[in-house]
Design a protein around this motif. Sequence first.
Motif, PDB file in Angstrom:
ATOM      1  N   ASN A  85       0.703  -1.109   0.033  1.00  0.00           N
ATOM      2  CA  ASN A  85       0.010   0.094  -0.115  1.00  0.00           C
ATOM      3  C   ASN A  85       0.780   1.305   0.121  1.00  0.00           C
ATOM      4  OD1 ASN A  85       0.702  -1.057   2.669  1.00  0.00           O
ATOM      5  ND2 ASN A  85      -0.416   0.686   3.396  1.00  0.00           N
ATOM      6  N   MET A  86       2.315   1.338  -0.132  1.00  0.00           N
ATOM      7  CA  MET A  86       3.043   2.214  -0.111  1.00  0.00           C
ATOM      8  C   MET A  86       3.844   2.328  -1.356  1.00  0.00           C
ATOM      9  SD  MET A  86       4.546   2.081   4.038  1.00  0.00           S
ATOM     10  CE  MET A  86       3.463   1.384   5.124  1.00  0.00           C
ATOM     11  N   THR A  87       4.191   3.348  -1.450  1.00  0.00           N
ATOM     12  CA  THR A  87       5.130   3.934  -2.772  1.00  0.00           C
ATOM     13  C   THR A  87       6.441   3.621  -2.202  1.00  0.00           C
ATOM     14  OG1 THR A  87       5.669   5.840  -2.081  1.00  0.00           O
ATOM     15  CG2 THR A  87       3.766   5.915  -3.547  1.00  0.00           C
ATOM     16  N   VAL A  88       7.629   3.425  -3.369  1.00  0.00           N
ATOM     17  CA  VAL A  88       8.691   3.191  -2.865  1.00  0.00           C
ATOM     18  C   VAL A  88       9.527   3.920  -2.108  1.00  0.00           C
ATOM     19  CG1 VAL A  88      11.165   3.306  -4.124  1.00  0.00           C
ATOM     20  CG2 VAL A  88       9.311   2.257  -5.148  1.00  0.00           C
ATOM     21  N   ALA A  89       9.176   5.327  -2.105  1.00  0.00           N
ATOM     22  CA  ALA A  89       9.485   6.330  -1.116  1.00  0.00           C
ATOM     23  C   ALA A  89       8.960   6.217   0.350  1.00  0.00           C
ATOM     24  CB  ALA A  89       9.415   7.693  -1.398  1.00  0.00           C
TER      25      ALA A  89
ATOM     26  N   PRO B 198      12.631  13.527  12.439  1.00  0.00           N
ATOM     27  CA  PRO B 198      12.046  14.752  11.885  1.00  0.00           C
ATOM     28  C   PRO B 198      11.784  14.588  10.329  1.00  0.00           C
ATOM     29  CG  PRO B 198      13.958  15.147  12.756  1.00  0.00           C
ATOM     30  CD  PRO B 198      13.832  13.794  13.213  1.00  0.00           C
ATOM     31  N   ALA B 199      10.898  15.273   9.899  1.00  0.00           N
ATOM     32  CA  ALA B 199      10.559  15.167   8.320  1.00  0.00           C
ATOM     33  C   ALA B 199      11.764  15.641   7.744  1.00  0.00           C
ATOM     34  CB  ALA B 199       9.351  15.866   7.919  1.00  0.00           C
ATOM     35  N   ALA B 200      12.395  16.826   8.177  1.00  0.00           N
ATOM     36  CA  ALA B 200      13.519  17.452   7.665  1.00  0.00           C
ATOM     37  C   ALA B 200      14.783  16.403   7.417  1.00  0.00           C
ATOM     38  CB  ALA B 200      14.035  18.706   8.620  1.00  0.00           C
ATOM     39  N   GLU B 201      14.741  15.408   7.950  1.00  0.00           N
ATOM     40  CA  GLU B 201      15.728  14.351   8.054  1.00  0.00           C
ATOM     41  C   GLU B 201      15.256  13.213   7.104  1.00  0.00           C
ATOM     42  OE1 GLU B 201      17.147  12.852  11.738  1.00  0.00           O
ATOM     43  OE2 GLU B 201      17.465  10.891  11.011  1.00  0.00           O
ATOM     44  N   ILE B 202      13.911  12.924   7.192  1.00  0.00           N
ATOM     45  CA  ILE B 202      13.410  11.813   6.586  1.00  0.00           C
ATOM     46  C   ILE B 202      13.547  11.975   4.809  1.00  0.00           C
ATOM     47  CG2 ILE B 202      11.692  10.191   5.884  1.00  0.00           C
ATOM     48  CD1 ILE B 202      10.449  10.805   8.609  1.00  0.00           C
ATOM     49  N   GLY B 203      13.149  13.133   4.544  1.00  0.00           N
ATOM     50  CA  GLY B 203      13.205  13.346   3.070  1.00  0.00           C
ATOM     51  C   GLY B 203      14.605  13.284   2.482  1.00  0.00           C
ATOM     52  N   PRO B 204      15.568  14.128   3.007  1.00  0.00           N
ATOM     53  CA  PRO B 204      16.740  13.860   2.380  1.00  0.00           C
ATOM     54  C   PRO B 204      17.598  12.250   2.561  1.00  0.00           C
ATOM     55  CG  PRO B 204      16.891  15.495   3.742  1.00  0.00           C
ATOM     56  CD  PRO B 204      15.503  15.094   3.963  1.00  0.00           C
ATOM     57  N   ARG B 205      16.992  11.699   3.486  1.00  0.00           N
ATOM     58  CA  ARG B 205      17.721  10.365   3.759  1.00  0.00           C
ATOM     59  C   ARG B 205      17.042   9.427   2.787  1.00  0.00           C
ATOM     60  NH1 ARG B 205      21.677   7.221   5.301  1.00  0.00           N
ATOM     61  NH2 ARG B 205      21.236   5.231   6.024  1.00  0.00           N
ATOM     62  N   VAL B 206      15.815   9.450   2.204  1.00  0.00           N
ATOM     63  CA  VAL B 206      15.038   8.775   1.462  1.00  0.00           C
ATOM     64  C   VAL B 206      15.768   9.049  -0.034  1.00  0.00           C
ATOM     65  CG1 VAL B 206      13.036   8.420   0.293  1.00  0.00           C
ATOM     66  CG2 VAL B 206      12.905   8.438   2.758  1.00  0.00           C
ATOM     67  N   ASP B 207      15.848  10.217  -0.175  1.00  0.00           N
ATOM     68  CA  ASP B 207      16.571  10.509  -1.448  1.00  0.00           C
ATOM     69  C   ASP B 207      17.932   9.956  -1.525  1.00  0.00           C
ATOM     70  OD1 ASP B 207      14.484  11.836  -2.018  1.00  0.00           O
ATOM     71  OD2 ASP B 207      15.206  13.751  -1.591  1.00  0.00           O
TER      72      ASP B 207
ATOM     73  N   ARG C  17       6.497   5.184  -7.388  1.00  0.00           N
ATOM     74  CA  ARG C  17       6.080   3.980  -8.024  1.00  0.00           C
ATOM     75  C   ARG C  17       5.655   3.360  -6.562  1.00  0.00           C
ATOM     76  NH1 ARG C  17       8.125   1.513 -12.932  1.00  0.00           N
ATOM     77  NH2 ARG C  17       8.035   3.364 -14.484  1.00  0.00           N
ATOM     78  N   TYR C  18       4.438   2.194  -6.939  1.00  0.00           N
ATOM     79  CA  TYR C  18       3.999   1.199  -6.135  1.00  0.00           C
ATOM     80  C   TYR C  18       4.748  -0.150  -6.314  1.00  0.00           C
ATOM     81  CZ  TYR C  18       0.511   4.070  -3.719  1.00  0.00           C
ATOM     82  OH  TYR C  18      -0.320   5.029  -3.454  1.00  0.00           O
ATOM     83  N   PRO C  19       5.142  -0.880  -5.400  1.00  0.00           N
ATOM     84  CA  PRO C  19       5.768  -2.182  -5.476  1.00  0.00           C
ATOM     85  C   PRO C  19       5.349  -2.996  -6.763  1.00  0.00           C
ATOM     86  CG  PRO C  19       5.256  -1.959  -3.150  1.00  0.00           C
ATOM     87  CD  PRO C  19       4.574  -0.714  -3.939  1.00  0.00           C
ATOM     88  N   TYR C  20       4.079  -3.000  -6.853  1.00  0.00           N
ATOM     89  CA  TYR C  20       3.598  -3.866  -8.031  1.00  0.00           C
ATOM     90  C   TYR C  20       3.689  -3.231  -9.418  1.00  0.00           C
ATOM     91  CZ  TYR C  20      -0.249  -0.845  -8.917  1.00  0.00           C
ATOM     92  OH  TYR C  20      -0.979   0.319  -9.333  1.00  0.00           O
ATOM     93  N   GLN C  21       4.341  -2.146  -9.502  1.00  0.00           N
ATOM     94  CA  GLN C  21       4.862  -1.802 -10.747  1.00  0.00           C
ATOM     95  C   GLN C  21       6.314  -1.855 -11.064  1.00  0.00           C
ATOM     96  OE1 GLN C  21       3.433   2.351  -9.484  1.00  0.00           O
ATOM     97  NE2 GLN C  21       1.779   2.197 -11.060  1.00  0.00           N
TER      98      GLN C  21
END
Lengths: 261, 365
Positions: free
Chosen positions: B89-93, B106-115, B129-133
């Motif tokens: 149910n979640m995107t790759v990110a 904190p969100a300010a840390e999550i975004g850059p870390r995911v990138d 994208r979603y996993p099934y894609q």
Amino acid sequence: MKQSRLGSWIALIIGTLYFVVPLAGTFEFSLRMRSGEYSFDAYRSVFSDSAFQDSFVFSTLMALATIVIGVLLVVPTAYWVQLRLRKLRPLIEFVTLLPLVIPAIVIVFGYLRLYNSSSFLPMTSEIWSTNLLLAFSYVTLALPYMYRAVDTGLRAIDVRTLTEAAENLGAGWATILFRVILPNVRTAILSGAFLTFAIVIGEFTMASLLNRPAFGPYLQLVGANRAYEPSALAVMAFVLTWACMGLINVFGRAKQIKHAP
Amino acid sequence: MAFLEINQVRKAFNQNVVVQNVDLAIERGEFVSFLGPSGCGKTTTLRMVAGFELPTAGTIRIDGKDITHLRPNQRNVGMVFQSYALFPNMTVAENVAFGLKVAKRPAAEIGPRVDEMLNIIKLPHLAGRYPYQLSGGQQQRVALARALAIKPQVLLLDEPLSALDAKIRVSLREEIRSLQRKLGITTIYVTHDQEEALSMSDRIVVMNEGRVDQVGAPFEIYNQPKTRFVASFVGTLSVLSGTVVDAASGVLDVGGQKIVAGRGFPNAKAGDACAVSLRPEAARLEGFGGQGATTNMADHAERNRLQGTIEEVAFLGSVIRIKVRLGDNILSLDTFNNPGVTPPERGAKATVTFSPADLLVLEGV
Ligand SMILES: Nc1ncnc2c1ncn2[C@@H]1O[C@H](COP(=O)(O)OP(=O)(O)OP(=O)(O)O)[C@@H](O)[C@H]1O
Ligand SMILES: [Mg+2]
């Protein structure tokens, strides 16, 4: 080849007639309130009846309460059975099927004996607690459908591995249940919810014996005393139920597309 | 003291013991593979490190801290599953961010870390994208990023590539290894694919029936297997059975022909049945121009020589694997492909030579 196709067309036509003719007849009759011409007078009369509005709203609220309680009861149970108590699954399935076997009248008499105003838990002595009891009884009635829907949804995902993956990432049980499991069985829950709605909106026995102003007893009352309005109500009930089924289908299809490779 | 210590760990399901007294010390930043046949207890051992199974006995320590009884969500251990186990149910990110959100970063840390993680796995363009894609290989890379995003102390991978096709498997294993080196993360990699274990690992733990048979670098495991099981499970091995002629000097009789085993038979006497084994690359076909990939190029005169007939010739590309029948024994040998020389014919007479030092005399023969 051609022969068998002809056969299946005939079967389809007979089946359709079997369902459509009575429905069409009912609909036609519901339009004949004004003598000599077709009109929607019967529908107008139904909608303007304040008892209709009150009982419909009451039953709708009851259905929503039933759905919420049912989801909160069934999802964690089915999840836990799937995850840890696989051996208990046949037993749980048997229990969830009991409401189909035991007549509602038996259940409600049981309630009246257990929870009457002189019992240890006098739930029928106040209006709000009687409503609560009614909601619980509806949860019981809808249990076979809700449990089956949710269980099927859970089987479609790898509950154990997803749980472990979430746990491994630091999630506690509430996070796992609400952020991982629930969203993935959302369509299953929705179809269970629509079935529950369809059951609750027309239910008569429980509401009548617990003496609550629900839609089912109202239908019965109108049916016993009027001529054209019951047909109008029957048609409306059909449309409502079919709308629920249609919505189940729409959500079911959306899920299929989403999971296509 | 090692970074990850597994001490006398046992696991029994009811009465069925599936992991028996495993002892293992893994250094910080090391890449260790568990290699063994199906059902030998690799996954169970890994799951005890992750906290999904409680050991029946023994302790597991990470960086000196006893984690044996910690819940899985209280350990800082990342896990990659064979079936990817991405949240559908979640995107790759969102998948990659999951662990960080749960830890209330904190969100300010999550975004850059995911990138950063998506860049590391080279899939920044698939964030929405979603996993099934995604393809299987892409899904597994996302699963890897998700596990690494929370900066775990130890990374566990349970046959992460076995659901993928051969080409992706090879490229992804190189990617995993180089990523592991770059991040310096202590890693346990479970596989039953010996090629994977040999090519990726700093050390290999060969497991058999719940026990650790041997722990060592790939070179060691392959060239100095301690048990017959290790020798036969890792790589190809031809076994020659015969009788001892002279135990001290290692002379034995194989189907009427005499050969010498360099290390002798300290525990045997003349007339005893015995068996020795040989890696395919240690033997050469006399008179055939292909160069054997021999490790011991001993003097020609000292090499063992056995007469036989060619039983099978398999052209594998860069190498040709030839099976030679020597009486009751079949010996496999590899020679490099040489475009100027045609491979020998089936049924032809042949002489196989190999150095006495390359013969393995194994325990449990
Ligand atoms: N929950 C369990 N209950 C009972 N027995 C189990 C359980 N989990 C594993 N086993 C048994 O333990 C043994 C080892 O299983 P394990 O999954 O660790 O093997 P493995 O080495 O990972 O094998 P594979 O390569 O097939 O994955 C098997 O015989 C298995 O049947
Ligand atoms: Mg396994």
